[in-house]
Design an enzyme around this catalytic site. Structure first.
Site, short mmCIF file in Angstrom:
data_model
loop_
_atom_site.label_atom_id
_atom_site.label_comp_id
_atom_site.label_asym_id
_atom_site.label_seq_id
_atom_site.Cartn_x
_atom_site.Cartn_y
_atom_site.Cartn_z
N CYS A 224 34.92 85.39 76.68
CA CYS A 224 35.35 84.75 77.92
C CYS A 224 36.71 84.07 77.75
O CYS A 224 37.48 83.96 78.70
CB CYS A 224 34.31 83.76 78.42
N HIS B 64 32.06 77.78 77.69
CA HIS B 64 32.41 78.95 78.49
C HIS B 64 33.75 78.74 79.20
O HIS B 64 34.01 77.68 79.75
CB HIS B 64 31.31 79.20 79.53
#
Length: 478
Positions: free
Chosen positions: A113, A428
């Site tokens: 990510c 994230h």
């Protein structure tokens, strides 16, 4: 209830009942159903002239079996569409991209990510995409290593795939070459690839592109990445102990927003980031001494990158810790106060022109905004004092070919890279990108989600939610 026949054009409609308890308008509606002639166009001949909508049937003397004549033009019959409806999923992929209004997402290939969010933010810069398109497979110069060349080609090809697709794209080729060029992104733990720092990925990719998008044949190409993202700084290095002073120039690809307990806004963090202390050898004292370093901007880019310094090395846990403090940032960023005196002088005329153009759009008088010295934007010499209304010809001259594309020091937010979690090596990363149509899309790996602009500035931190780590601002030019 008498029954009559009605003749319209060449047609005769027998046995039309008239409900005399209702006004003639109801009878006209009956005829509309039969002929398609709207009531307002109907001219029906009766005793005494034309039938009016509110006439009294009792005074008209309509008899059973009487023949009435009607004139009027019917409505045009609505034709069935020549082509039936086309569903979005049936469109070619390129047309789907246009219809959706945003490009594709990127599959997460295992803790990638950090890479996906970096790519989506940089993909939003059309000038960078244009420069990559002109880069050929055989365009490698002698000074460029093989993996830098291959990484540039992979970036170009991946950006092309994103523009052509609506469905998510798997960046396998790019990831493979990124890990060969920069082995730190290939680190593994317990048999799986580790999460990495998006800022480090951003910095390394930016450096690679700055090296590859250069050509000895084109001075324009050689300055592509620097012109788009490069920030010129002039640094004053001063030692209070020895009174030594020196000036040096520096070029960076991002400004740092330093965060501490007294920093609440981006402007405050940038101001702090442009001041620092360093220890180095003093020629006057013959030993190490503490020097103060104060920087100001001497050259502005088309796209200003700001990094929030949220991570620091924590010795106790031997890892990068995160500063969760809330730091607000604006949709419109003015960096005039951080510029050198020389650059401020250059910015004055474009800034004045920009304000006048914006006032015209808002329907304001130029004179109403003439207090420009309060914000370091003096009135341009070409403005007229004879009229309170701005002259469109004068403004057109102000934005002449000579001044076109001049920077103003004012920037608009176009992309935000956020991090959710407590550590740079976990959590994230997500990209929030403004599209050409003005709408914002949250790129959560392979899932693009529309967002409201008013929610973008709420990613300012203060908890465990997504918070801004890198912001990209686009220059407002005249």
């Amino acid at each position: 209830m008498p029954t009559v026949s009605v003749k319209w054009q060449k047609e005769v409609f027998p046995s039309v009942e008239i409900d005399t308890s209702q006004p003639p308008l109801v009878f006209k509606c009956q005829l509309y159903a039969l002929t398609g002639v709207p009531p307002e166009r109907q001219k029906i001949m009766v005793k005494g002239g034309l039938l009016k909508d509110d006439a009294d049937w009792a005074t008209l003397g309509v008899k059973e079996g009487q023949k009435l004549m009607m004139m009027g033009t019917a409505d045009e019959i609505v034709k069935a569409p020549e082509k039936g409806p086309v569903f979005m999923e049936d469109l070619p992929e390129e047309e789907q991209v246009v219809a959706v209004g945003h490009s594709a997402g990127l599959y997460n290939l295992g803790n990638t990510c950090y890479m996906n969010s970096t790519l989506q933010c940089l993909h939003s810069v059309p000038e960078l995409k244009s420069a990559l398109l002109s880069y050929t497979n055989s365009g490698r110069n002698n000074e460029l290593d093989q993996y830098s060349h291959l990484l540039t080609v992979a970036t170009r090809d991946l950006f092309g795939e994103l523009d052509r697709n609506v469905r998510p794209v798997a960046p396998l080729q790019f990831l493979s070459i990124l890990r060969k060029k920069y082995p730190q992104f290939a680190q593994q733990h317990n048999g799986g690839y580790m999460q990495q720092d998006a800022e480090e990925c951003w910095t390394q990719l930016m450096y690679t592109l700055s090296q590859s998008l250069r050509s000895s044949d084109s001075s324009e190409a050689s300055a592509t990445v620097k012109a788009l993202f490069g920030v010129g700084l002039v640094n004053r290095v001063y030692c209070a102990e020895s009174s030594e002073e020196s000036f040096e120039n520096e070029s960076v690809y991002a400004l740092k927003c330093h965060i501490s307990q007294d920093i609440n806004h981006l402007h405050e963090g940038l101001r702090r980031g442009l001041k620092s202390e360093l220890e180095k050898m003093s020629t006057s004292l013959g030993r190490s001494a503490v020097f103060s370093k104060e920087s100001c901007i001497s050259e502005l880019p088309r796209y200003l990158t700001v990094q929030f310094v949220r991570f620091f090395w924590k010795r106790e846990s031997n890892q990068k810790a995160k500063i969760l403090r809330k730091v607000d940032y604006p949709l419109e960023l003015d960096v005039y106060e951080f510029c050198s005196d020389e650059l401020r002088q250059k910015l004055q005329t474009p800034r004045q022109t920009l304000r006048e153009l914006e006032n015209v759009k808002l329907g304001l008088k130029v004179e109403d905004k003439k207090k420009e010295h309060e914000v370091n934007m003096p009135t341009s010499e070409g403005s007229s004092n004879d009229s309170s209304e701005p002259s469109s010809m004068a403004l057109d001259k102000a934005v002449s070919s000579e001044d076109k594309g001049q920077l103003t020091g004012i920037y608009d937010l176009v992309a935000v890279l956020t991090h959710k979690g407590r550590s740079a090596d976990s959590g994230h990363y997500v990209a929030w990108v403004k599209q050409e149509n003005g709408k914002w899309i949250q790129y959560d790996d392979d899932n693009p989600i529309p967002q409201r602009e008013e929610d973008i500035t709420k990613l300012s931190g203060g908890g465990d939610w997504h918070m801004a780590y890198i912001c990209v601002y686009k220059a407002r030019v005249v």
